[in-house]
Enzyme design. Sequence first.
Site, short mmCIF file in Angstrom:
data_model
loop_
_atom_site.label_atom_id
_atom_site.label_comp_id
_atom_site.label_asym_id
_atom_site.label_seq_id
_atom_site.Cartn_x
_atom_site.Cartn_y
_atom_site.Cartn_z
N ALA A 127 0.81 -1.22 0.00
CA ALA A 127 0.00 0.00 0.00
C ALA A 127 0.85 1.26 0.00
CB ALA A 127 -0.94 -0.01 1.20
N THR A 128 2.02 1.23 0.61
CA THR A 128 2.87 2.43 0.61
C THR A 128 3.26 2.81 -0.81
OG1 THR A 128 3.73 2.12 2.85
CG2 THR A 128 5.11 3.36 1.32
N GLN A 235 -6.93 -0.78 5.00
CA GLN A 235 -7.62 -1.33 6.17
C GLN A 235 -9.08 -1.68 5.89
OE1 GLN A 235 -6.20 -2.05 9.00
NE2 GLN A 235 -4.25 -0.97 8.87
N SER A 255 -3.39 -3.54 0.18
CA SER A 255 -2.24 -4.20 0.81
C SER A 255 -2.53 -5.67 1.01
CB SER A 255 -1.95 -3.55 2.17
OG SER A 255 -0.99 -4.29 2.89
N HIS A 257 -0.82 -7.87 3.14
CA HIS A 257 -0.67 -8.41 4.50
C HIS A 257 -1.71 -7.88 5.48
CE1 HIS A 257 1.40 -5.07 6.80
NE2 HIS A 257 1.54 -4.63 5.56
N THR A 295 10.02 -7.22 -12.30
CA THR A 295 9.42 -8.55 -12.41
C THR A 295 8.37 -8.74 -11.33
OG1 THR A 295 11.49 -9.45 -13.29
CG2 THR A 295 9.90 -11.02 -12.38
N CYS A 381 3.75 2.00 11.90
CA CYS A 381 4.76 2.78 11.18
C CYS A 381 5.33 3.91 12.02
CB CYS A 381 4.16 3.34 9.89
SG CYS A 381 3.53 2.07 8.78
#
Length: 457
Positions: A127-128, A235, A255, A257, A295, A381
């Site tokens: 997501a970042t 989220q 994201s 994870h 890749t 973070c």
Amino acid sequence: MLLRAAWRRAAVAVTAAPGPKPAAPTRGLRLRVGDHAPQSAVPADTAAAPEAGPVLRPLYMDVQATTPLDPRVLDAMLPYLINYYGNPHSRTHAYGWESEAAMERARQQVASLIGADPREIIFTSGATESNNIAIKGVARFYRSRKKHLITTQTEHKCVLDSCRSLEAEGFQVTYLPVQKSGIIDLKELEAAIQPDTSLVSVMTVNNEIGVKQPIAEIGRICSSRKVYFHTDAAQAVGKIPLDVNDMKIDLMSISGHKIYGPKGVGAIYIRRRPRVRVEALQSGGGQERGMRSGTVPTPLVVGLGAACEVAQQEMEYDHKRISKLSERLIQNIMKSLPDVVMNGDPEHHYPGCINLSFAYVEGESLLMALKDVALSSGSACTSASLEPSYVLRAIGTDEDLAHSSIRFGVGRFTTEEEVDYTVEKCIQHVKRLREMSPLWEMVQDGIDLKSIKWTQH
């Protein structure tokens, strides 16, 4: 142990004759680490001191930071870690074709979850990166005509830092305040849009307080004003229903994870009709339609796709179950402890993210006391910072309460027993820490702390 089990499972997945799939692990059961258990408080490997026996790990209640890998996701990934290892961009042999087919199936699974066209899904590292591509990519592409962006004061740090980076390049950014509830004022948003506004970026569900923004209403405002709308949905994807067309979303960050998939992979949705143009951030082989060279890691995107498919199938069940457990946690804490404040709007709120402030208790002290439960005081973070959460300060929480906040995360694999244990330990340690607090003693004696004039020494 885990690696050996993974190799065995991969060999079975690739070489076994077709037959019925083994039953998925039953929810709530404790599994051995070798069986890839997502549950918390399971025995850890003890290679360093085998004679000491199994070591119990803390219960895991921090699913906003990351989620455990769903065993079904791991099963989908394993063949592409062991046997099907071709480069998905190699078009001259079967190894590449196999990986490309798996990659495109994953793209379809991600798109299906949010109501998008698979061609609108670009794989990223998370997501970042997706947020950086959306914000910087749109701003830089349209910089000759539009130099203004709008976001909110409670966005994830990567969104805020991307905007600050653009300010250094000469762009103007409006940081909208939020109300006490954590929700933006739509009238303020409308008033902030200028003729040269290129993008509005507002997150769907806040990662610290769980507040849900009125995304559909924001989308309609942006569409009517011909401004692109980006939402950081890390989220929210897989947890609440989202449809990019109904909500008029132009760009969305995803994201892996945060939805029981692997780390190191994510996606960005970029609308094709009407087309949103984005300037690529990195140069290379032009993969992912030129928007994200490099890749594509087949095992990771297969995991992301599988996680999205599982989430789509189980979203309603998960939401009901998580809502019930979250309500149990909140009610049992609040009925046993006075002076506990729930941060954020209790109605427009994702139930799996609970942020509570315990007055007259230092949040860091409570986290240290709750060593048997993995919790946090805010975003992972920024968890190394001792400063109070900027999200809590933005909603008007005073500094003392902001310092006393704890975020509880309830997820797919959280059990009722884990919630009850967390509540029990939380009540026990809050009472103990308050008994040590002179401020708590003064309040019990009827002293109004706000009436005291403190002096520095």
